[in-house]
Design a protein around this motif. Structure first.
Motif, mmCIF file in Angstrom:
data_model
loop_
_atom_site.group_PDB
_atom_site.id
_atom_site.type_symbol
_atom_site.label_atom_id
_atom_site.label_comp_id
_atom_site.label_asym_id
_atom_site.label_seq_id
_atom_site.Cartn_x
_atom_site.Cartn_y
_atom_site.Cartn_z
ATOM 1 N N GLY A 3 26.457 26.236 39.310
ATOM 2 C CA GLY A 3 27.215 25.970 37.818
ATOM 3 C C GLY A 3 27.364 24.684 37.335
ATOM 4 N N ARG A 4 28.533 24.853 36.268
ATOM 5 C CA ARG A 4 29.173 23.407 35.926
ATOM 6 C C ARG A 4 29.762 22.728 37.079
ATOM 7 N NH1 ARG A 4 34.450 23.398 35.524
ATOM 8 N NH2 ARG A 4 35.526 25.483 35.353
ATOM 9 N N ALA A 5 29.989 21.389 36.694
ATOM 10 C CA ALA A 5 30.770 20.528 37.796
ATOM 11 C C ALA A 5 32.203 21.315 37.798
ATOM 12 C CB ALA A 5 30.562 19.488 37.580
ATOM 13 N N LEU A 6 32.739 21.574 38.898
ATOM 14 C CA LEU A 6 33.899 21.952 38.980
ATOM 15 C C LEU A 6 34.933 20.960 38.837
ATOM 16 C CD1 LEU A 6 33.781 24.496 41.967
ATOM 17 C CD2 LEU A 6 34.150 25.064 39.401
ATOM 18 N N ASP A 7 36.293 21.193 38.093
ATOM 19 C CA ASP A 7 37.157 19.912 37.983
ATOM 20 C C ASP A 7 38.088 19.933 38.868
ATOM 21 O OD1 ASP A 7 36.023 19.287 35.299
ATOM 22 O OD2 ASP A 7 37.388 20.725 34.431
ATOM 23 N N VAL A 8 38.476 18.506 39.438
ATOM 24 C CA VAL A 8 39.324 18.439 40.513
ATOM 25 C C VAL A 8 40.293 17.430 40.001
ATOM 26 C CG1 VAL A 8 37.808 16.714 41.684
ATOM 27 C CG2 VAL A 8 39.456 17.783 43.035
ATOM 28 N N LEU A 9 41.609 17.767 40.507
ATOM 29 C CA LEU A 9 42.789 16.836 40.400
ATOM 30 C C LEU A 9 42.993 16.048 41.703
ATOM 31 C CD1 LEU A 9 45.278 15.703 38.797
ATOM 32 C CD2 LEU A 9 46.360 17.955 39.193
ATOM 33 N N ILE A 10 43.391 15.050 41.740
ATOM 34 C CA ILE A 10 43.539 14.337 43.232
ATOM 35 C C ILE A 10 45.097 13.871 43.057
ATOM 36 C CG2 ILE A 10 43.311 12.311 44.590
ATOM 37 C CD1 ILE A 10 40.716 13.868 44.121
ATOM 38 N N VAL A 11 45.907 14.386 44.032
ATOM 39 C CA VAL A 11 47.546 14.424 44.162
ATOM 40 C C VAL A 11 47.658 13.577 45.500
ATOM 41 C CG1 VAL A 11 49.727 15.228 43.965
ATOM 42 C CG2 VAL A 11 48.005 16.335 42.691
ATOM 43 N N ASP A 52 39.935 23.257 38.665
ATOM 44 C CA ASP A 52 39.637 24.162 39.293
ATOM 45 C C ASP A 52 40.281 23.844 40.668
ATOM 46 O OD1 ASP A 52 37.594 25.606 37.413
ATOM 47 O OD2 ASP A 52 36.686 23.467 37.520
ATOM 48 N N LEU A 53 40.320 22.805 41.218
ATOM 49 C CA LEU A 53 40.960 22.549 42.393
ATOM 50 C C LEU A 53 41.728 21.280 42.263
ATOM 51 C CD1 LEU A 53 40.738 23.428 45.576
ATOM 52 C CD2 LEU A 53 38.874 21.497 45.637
ATOM 53 N N ALA A 54 42.958 21.376 42.985
ATOM 54 C CA ALA A 54 43.625 20.122 43.286
ATOM 55 C C ALA A 54 43.985 19.831 44.621
ATOM 56 C CB ALA A 54 44.978 20.429 42.670
ATOM 57 N N LEU A 55 43.337 18.579 45.062
ATOM 58 C CA LEU A 55 43.568 18.200 46.419
ATOM 59 C C LEU A 55 45.043 17.379 46.506
ATOM 60 C CD1 LEU A 55 39.960 16.382 46.635
ATOM 61 C CD2 LEU A 55 40.787 18.735 47.508
ATOM 62 N N VAL A 56 45.867 17.886 47.470
ATOM 63 C CA VAL A 56 47.113 17.622 47.315
ATOM 64 C C VAL A 56 47.880 16.990 48.607
ATOM 65 C CG1 VAL A 56 49.511 18.520 46.859
ATOM 66 C CG2 VAL A 56 47.709 19.276 45.548
ATOM 67 N N ASP A 57 48.503 15.978 48.750
ATOM 68 C CA ASP A 57 48.968 15.323 49.913
ATOM 69 C C ASP A 57 50.399 15.959 50.146
ATOM 70 O OD1 ASP A 57 49.716 14.003 52.270
ATOM 71 O OD2 ASP A 57 49.718 12.111 51.219
ATOM 72 N N VAL A 58 50.969 16.114 51.030
ATOM 73 C CA VAL A 58 52.421 16.507 51.181
ATOM 74 C C VAL A 58 53.469 15.439 50.759
ATOM 75 C CG1 VAL A 58 54.261 17.419 52.738
ATOM 76 C CG2 VAL A 58 51.835 18.609 52.913
ATOM 77 N N HIS A 59 53.310 14.419 51.188
ATOM 78 C CA HIS A 59 54.094 13.170 50.977
ATOM 79 C C HIS A 59 53.742 12.501 50.039
ATOM 80 C CE1 HIS A 59 56.966 9.898 51.524
ATOM 81 N NE2 HIS A 59 57.535 10.864 52.300
ATOM 82 N N LEU A 60 54.543 12.376 48.665
ATOM 83 C CA LEU A 60 53.871 11.745 47.342
ATOM 84 C C LEU A 60 54.816 10.540 47.214
ATOM 85 C CD1 LEU A 60 53.091 14.925 45.326
ATOM 86 C CD2 LEU A 60 51.492 13.498 46.794
ATOM 87 N N GLN A 61 54.909 9.885 46.055
ATOM 88 C CA GLN A 61 55.794 8.645 45.816
ATOM 89 C C GLN A 61 57.276 9.186 45.749
ATOM 90 O OE1 GLN A 61 54.467 7.160 42.109
ATOM 91 N NE2 GLN A 61 53.325 5.456 43.025
#
Length: 154
Positions: A3-11, A52-61
Motif C-alpha cells: 500500500g501507501r508508504a506508512l508515515d513514521v515519527l522519530i522520537v 502510523d508509527l512512532a519510534l520512541v527512545d525512553v530517554h529524551l532531552q
C-alpha cells in the motif's frame, strides 16, 4: 509494502541515531514525517501529523520521558509506537501501549527486518509470522495480530 508508504515519527534526542533511524525506515518503505527530541515536541508532532508509527527512545532531552510520550500519543491520537531503547527494563508490563521494543544496541539489519515486519502487521492487521530476532512485541499486540494462536516453528 503493497500500500501507501506508512508515515513514521522519530522520537530520539541523539541526532545521529535519529538520522540513522530515519534512513532505515525510508529504506524499508516508510515516509519520515518528523523528528522530535523532547516529550512536548513528540506529543505535539504526533497530534498534528498522525503518523502510523512512532519510534520512541525512553530517554529524551527532557529526561526519561519516553514512556509517558508513548502513553500520551497512544491515548490521544491512536498512534502505534515502538520503543527503541537501551532502557528495556524501564518499560512497564503493558509497554505503555506501545506495540513492542527493540533494545539498543541494535543492528541496521535487525531494525530493517523489524520495521518491514511491523509494516505488514499495520497494513494487514495481523502478523505474517513470529517477529524477527531483536523485536519483542507487547503481549496486547501479539494477541491483536494473531500470534497467541500461531504455532512456533523452528
Amino acid at each position: 509494502m503493497s500500500g501507501r508508504a506508512l508515515d513514521v515519527l522519530i522520537v530520539e534526542d541523539e541526532v545521529l541515531l535519529a538520522t540513522e533511524l530515519e534512513y532505515l525506515a525510508e529504506e524499508v518503505g516508510y515516509h519520515s514525517v518528523g523528528l522530535a527530541m523532547s516529550s512536548d515536541e513528540a506529543v505535539d508532532l504526533a497530534n498534528s501529523l498522525h503518523p502510523d508509527l512512532a519510534l520512541v527512545d525512553v530517554h529524551l532531552q527532557d529526561g526519561p520521558t519516553g514512556v509517558e510520550v508513548v502513553r500520551k500519543i497512544h491515548d490521544d491520537c491512536g498512534c502505534v509506537a515502538l520503543f527503541m531503547t537501551a532502557n528495556v527494563k524501564r518499560l512497564p508490563d503493558d509497554f505503555a501501549g506501545a506495540c513492542g521494543v527493540i533494545g539498543k544496541p541494535y543492528s541496521e539489519h535487525g531494525v530493517k527486518m523489524a520495521l518491514a515486519y511491523l509494516a505488514v502487521c499495520l497494513e494487514e492487521g495481523h502478523a505474517p509470522g513470529w517477529p524477527p530476532v531483536g523485536l519483542e512485541l507487547a503481549p496486547a499486540f501479539a494477541e491483536r495480530w494473531g500470534l497467541t494462536d500461531m504455532p512456533r516453528t523452528a
